[in-house]
Design an enzyme around this catalytic site. Structure first.
Site, PDB file in Angstrom:
ATOM      1  N   TYR A  39       0.861  -1.139   0.063  1.00 21.47           N
ATOM      2  CA  TYR A  39      -0.157   0.016  -0.012  1.00 21.47           C
ATOM      3  C   TYR A  39       0.959   1.269  -0.085  1.00 21.47           C
ATOM      4  CZ  TYR A  39      -4.447   2.475   1.027  1.00 21.47           C
ATOM      5  OH  TYR A  39      -5.531   3.328   0.825  1.00 21.47           O
ATOM      6  N   GLY A  40       1.821   1.296  -0.759  1.00 22.13           N
ATOM      7  CA  GLY A  40       2.900   2.403  -1.157  1.00 22.13           C
ATOM      8  C   GLY A  40       2.383   3.471  -2.097  1.00 22.13           C
ATOM      9  N   GLN A  75       2.426   2.943  -5.491  1.00 22.10           N
ATOM     10  CA  GLN A  75       1.641   2.433  -6.591  1.00 22.10           C
ATOM     11  C   GLN A  75       0.330   1.495  -5.796  1.00 22.10           C
ATOM     12  OE1 GLN A  75       1.644   2.395 -10.175  1.00 22.10           O
ATOM     13  NE2 GLN A  75       3.085   3.960  -9.655  1.00 22.10           N
ATOM     14  N   SER A 119       3.074  -3.744   9.430  1.00 22.06           N
ATOM     15  CA  SER A 119       3.222  -2.651   8.279  1.00 22.06           C
ATOM     16  C   SER A 119       2.594  -1.531   8.647  1.00 22.06           C
ATOM     17  CB  SER A 119       2.715  -3.129   6.953  1.00 22.06           C
ATOM     18  OG  SER A 119       2.689  -2.039   6.112  1.00 22.06           O
ATOM     19  N   HIS A 147       5.913  -3.414 -12.878  1.00 21.87           N
ATOM     20  CA  HIS A 147       7.277  -3.564 -13.564  1.00 21.87           C
ATOM     21  C   HIS A 147       7.514  -4.596 -13.939  1.00 21.87           C
ATOM     22  CE1 HIS A 147      11.401  -2.258 -14.314  1.00 21.87           C
ATOM     23  NE2 HIS A 147      11.598  -2.285 -13.234  1.00 21.87           N
ATOM     24  N   GLY A 184       2.336   7.187  -8.003  1.00 19.79           N
ATOM     25  CA  GLY A 184       1.036   6.563  -7.581  1.00 19.79           C
ATOM     26  C   GLY A 184       0.419   7.916  -7.037  1.00 19.79           C
ATOM     27  N   GLU A 236      16.655   5.119 -16.776  1.00 22.60           N
ATOM     28  CA  GLU A 236      17.033   5.681 -15.609  1.00 22.60           C
ATOM     29  C   GLU A 236      18.641   5.784 -15.411  1.00 22.60           C
ATOM     30  OE1 GLU A 236      14.286   3.224 -13.083  1.00 22.60           O
ATOM     31  OE2 GLU A 236      15.760   1.827 -12.565  1.00 22.60           O
ATOM     32  N   SER A 288      17.487  31.613 -25.960  1.00 28.68           N
ATOM     33  CA  SER A 288      17.905  32.347 -26.977  1.00 28.68           C
ATOM     34  C   SER A 288      18.776  31.936 -28.079  1.00 28.68           C
ATOM     35  CB  SER A 288      19.031  33.324 -25.978  1.00 28.68           C
ATOM     36  OG  SER A 288      20.080  32.501 -25.633  1.00 28.68           O
TER      37      SER A 288
HETATM   38  P1  NAD Z   1       6.679   1.612  -2.484  1.00 25.92           P
HETATM   39  O1  NAD Z   1       8.162   1.555  -2.010  1.00 25.92           O
HETATM   40  O2  NAD Z   1       5.806   2.610  -2.376  1.00 25.92           O
HETATM   41  O3  NAD Z   1       6.115   0.249  -1.545  1.00 25.92           O
HETATM   42  C1  NAD Z   1       5.861   0.347  -0.330  1.00 25.92           C
HETATM   43  C2  NAD Z   1       4.620  -0.584   0.216  1.00 25.92           C
HETATM   44  O4  NAD Z   1       5.144  -1.839   0.254  1.00 25.92           O
HETATM   45  C3  NAD Z   1       4.379  -0.392   1.505  1.00 25.92           C
HETATM   46  O5  NAD Z   1       2.974  -0.563   1.690  1.00 25.92           O
HETATM   47  C4  NAD Z   1       5.137  -1.379   2.344  1.00 25.92           C
HETATM   48  O6  NAD Z   1       4.373  -1.779   3.613  1.00 25.92           O
HETATM   49  C5  NAD Z   1       4.876  -2.487   1.441  1.00 25.92           C
HETATM   50  N1  NAD Z   1       5.770  -3.776   1.857  1.00 25.92           N
HETATM   51  C6  NAD Z   1       7.197  -3.473   1.798  1.00 25.92           C
HETATM   52  N2  NAD Z   1       7.794  -4.611   2.078  1.00 25.92           N
HETATM   53  C7  NAD Z   1       6.997  -5.359   2.272  1.00 25.92           C
HETATM   54  C8  NAD Z   1       6.826  -6.921   2.682  1.00 25.92           C
HETATM   55  N3  NAD Z   1       7.591  -7.544   2.986  1.00 25.92           N
HETATM   56  N4  NAD Z   1       5.394  -7.449   2.396  1.00 25.92           N
HETATM   57  C9  NAD Z   1       4.204  -6.806   2.150  1.00 25.92           C
HETATM   58  N5  NAD Z   1       4.507  -5.368   1.760  1.00 25.92           N
HETATM   59  C10 NAD Z   1       5.647  -4.854   2.187  1.00 25.92           C
HETATM   60  O7  NAD Z   1       6.789   0.785  -3.930  1.00 25.92           O
HETATM   61  P2  NAD Z   1       6.117   1.511  -5.356  1.00 25.92           P
HETATM   62  O8  NAD Z   1       6.953   2.481  -5.562  1.00 25.92           O
HETATM   63  O9  NAD Z   1       4.788   1.589  -5.217  1.00 25.92           O
HETATM   64  O10 NAD Z   1       6.646   0.348  -6.162  1.00 25.92           O
HETATM   65  C11 NAD Z   1       5.719  -0.942  -6.230  1.00 25.92           C
HETATM   66  C12 NAD Z   1       5.944  -1.682  -7.812  1.00 25.92           C
HETATM   67  O11 NAD Z   1       5.349  -0.594  -8.829  1.00 25.92           O
HETATM   68  C13 NAD Z   1       7.241  -1.858  -8.173  1.00 25.92           C
HETATM   69  O12 NAD Z   1       7.325  -2.925  -9.058  1.00 25.92           O
HETATM   70  C14 NAD Z   1       7.756  -0.595  -9.040  1.00 25.92           C
HETATM   71  O13 NAD Z   1       8.677  -0.695 -10.007  1.00 25.92           O
HETATM   72  C15 NAD Z   1       6.518  -0.368  -9.694  1.00 25.92           C
HETATM   73  N6  NAD Z   1       6.252   1.103 -10.201  1.00 25.92           N
HETATM   74  C16 NAD Z   1       6.429   2.054  -9.336  1.00 25.92           C
HETATM   75  C17 NAD Z   1       6.187   3.451  -9.546  1.00 25.92           C
HETATM   76  C18 NAD Z   1       6.375   4.624  -8.716  1.00 25.92           C
HETATM   77  O14 NAD Z   1       6.213   5.812  -9.105  1.00 25.92           O
HETATM   78  N7  NAD Z   1       6.571   4.513  -7.625  1.00 25.92           N
HETATM   79  C19 NAD Z   1       5.856   3.650 -11.196  1.00 25.92           C
HETATM   80  C20 NAD Z   1       5.518   2.673 -11.832  1.00 25.92           C
HETATM   81  C21 NAD Z   1       5.686   1.163 -11.481  1.00 25.92           C
HETATM   82 MG    MG Z   2      10.604   4.191 -15.275  1.00 27.21          MG
END
Ligand code: NAD
Ligand code: MG
Length: 343
Positions: free
Chosen positions: A25-26, A28, A51, A108, A134, A195, A252
């Site tokens: 629940y981060g 994305q 969490s 991803h 997200g 990246e 310019s």
């Molecule tokens: P994030 O770092 O925001 O995720 C954090 C979340 O993961 C939290 O809710 C945390 O509690 C949970 N978490 C961490 N360890 C855990 C565990 N062991 N068990 C269960 N939950 C756990 O992640 P994000 O940036 O949202 O990335 C998630 C996916 O989305 C990745 O594959 C990333 O490549 C992809 N993605 C991210 C973005 C972006 O803008 N952040 C964009 C496109 C794709």
């Molecule tokens: Mg990218």
């Protein structure tokens, strides 16, 4: 040219009666969960008992269970936790509950493409990757605006993988903007290369090298900061809005002439050769292997690199200069807020 999907390509009834389990629940995770729920889908959240994200999901009236329970109940299991921790959570909590009719969804392609996760053959494997952080995606969704996304089908065991992915993309709002068809391989390799070569690695190294060149030549660091870092945003905003051509139209003629004649001298044939090497390391899986090993060994090297970079003169100068920018919310405050949102 790329194939682009729109609203007309999705069947809104495709996921009727199905449960979508969002693991994490981060950035994305929260956006996917809330958008899907607001689009009328059945959503549950999988998070470990400890969490801190649990309270946030519960406050949004979402049902929160342990990752294993979510994987057991979910027809579509969206793996939205940090890439380096996905293999462990997959092995411990998700894999035991997989079987025919289940779909694994990623934002991803990293772990699937490089085979750190290898789902059984009877499971569908799809990707819906929004091209937006997200929080921005959620904000725009509430305004009725979608962000573009990429969509890929790695495995279609059920014959429903693509319609399911399209319905999911519709549920998070992305079909309003348009969704481009890709593959796990293409998304993963171009994402890592982009990246490394440009967005994070290339730009940071270019800024730092130019800053050091001026400072070493005796110019004031504050002036070097403005010329090589601060003004980059103005340029990138123009490029974002209308392409490189629009930026060139806005600056310019002197700047534009310097661009044509000196840019290719900085990014010369040697740099292009280096870029090919960087791409080769991405394609061969060498970079992915190195990064996963770094994580497995406790990220010592990574944390040391982070600490050293944070200590650079350009950062010290930046902290002081940004105090002159009343419109710029201090990043120090923002990072703290983001860190707490992720916990
Ligand atoms: P994030 O770092 O925001 O995720 C954090 C979340 O993961 C939290 O809710 C945390 O509690 C949970 N978490 C961490 N360890 C855990 C565990 N062991 N068990 C269960 N939950 C756990 O992640 P994000 O940036 O949202 O990335 C998630 C996916 O989305 C990745 O594959 C990333 O490549 C992809 N993605 C991210 C973005 C972006 O803008 N952040 C964009 C496109 C794709
Ligand atoms: Mg990218």
């Amino acid at each position: 040219m790329a194939h682009v999907y729109y609203e007309k390509d999705a069947n809104p009834k495709q996921l009727a009666g199905k449960t979508i389990a969002i693991i994490g629940y981060g950035s994305q995770g929260h956006a996917h969960a809330l958008n899907l729920r607001d689009s009328g889908h059945q959503v549950i959240i999988g998070l470990p008992p400890a969490s801190a994200s649990r309270a946030k999901a519960s406050a949004q009236k979402l049902e929160v269970v342990e990752p294993g329970e979510a994987a057991r109940r979910g027809d579509i299991i969206a793996v939205l936790i940090p890439d380096p921790v996905q293999p462990r959570v997959y092995a411990e909590a998700i894999a035991p509950h997989l079987g025919p009719g289940k779909t694994l969804l990623f934002a991803h392609g990293f772990n699937i493409h490089f085979k750190f996760i290898s789902p059984p053959p009877e499971v569908d494997v799809i990707m819906v990757a929004p091209k937006s952080p997200g929080h921005r995606m959620r904000e725009l969704f509430t305004e009725g605006i979608g962000v573009p996304a990429l969509l890929a089908v790695e495995r279609d065991a059920s014959g429903q993988a693509e319609p399911n992915a399209l319905a999911y993309a519709q549920g998070i709002g992305c079909l309003k903007a348009g969704v481009i068809r890709t593959t796990f391989k293409e998304e993963t390799e171009t994402d890592l290369f982009g990246e490394q070569a440009v967005l994070c690695g290339g730009v940071s190294a270019l800024i730092t090298a130019a800053f050091e060149t001026l400072v070493d030549a005796g110019y004031q660091p504050e002036i070097a900061y403005f010329e090589c870092l601060h003004e980059l945003k103005l340029i990138v905003d123009l490029i974002y809005q209308g392409g490189i051509k629009y930026m060139r139209y806005s600056v310019s003629d002197t700047a534009e002439y310097g661009d044509y004649t000196r840019g290719p001298v900085v990014i010369d044939a040697h740099v292009r050769e280096t870029m090919k090497r960087i791409l080769a390391d991405v394609q061969s899986g060498k970079f992915a292997q190195e990064w996963m090993e770094e994580n497995a060994q406790g990220r010592k090297n990574f944390l040391a690199l982070r600490a050293r970079a944070a200590d650079h003169l350009i950062e010290q100068v930046g902290v002081e200069l940004r105090k002159m920018m009343a419109w710029n919310r201090p990043a120090e405050e923002l990072t703290a807020a983001q860190a707490s949102a992720r916990r």
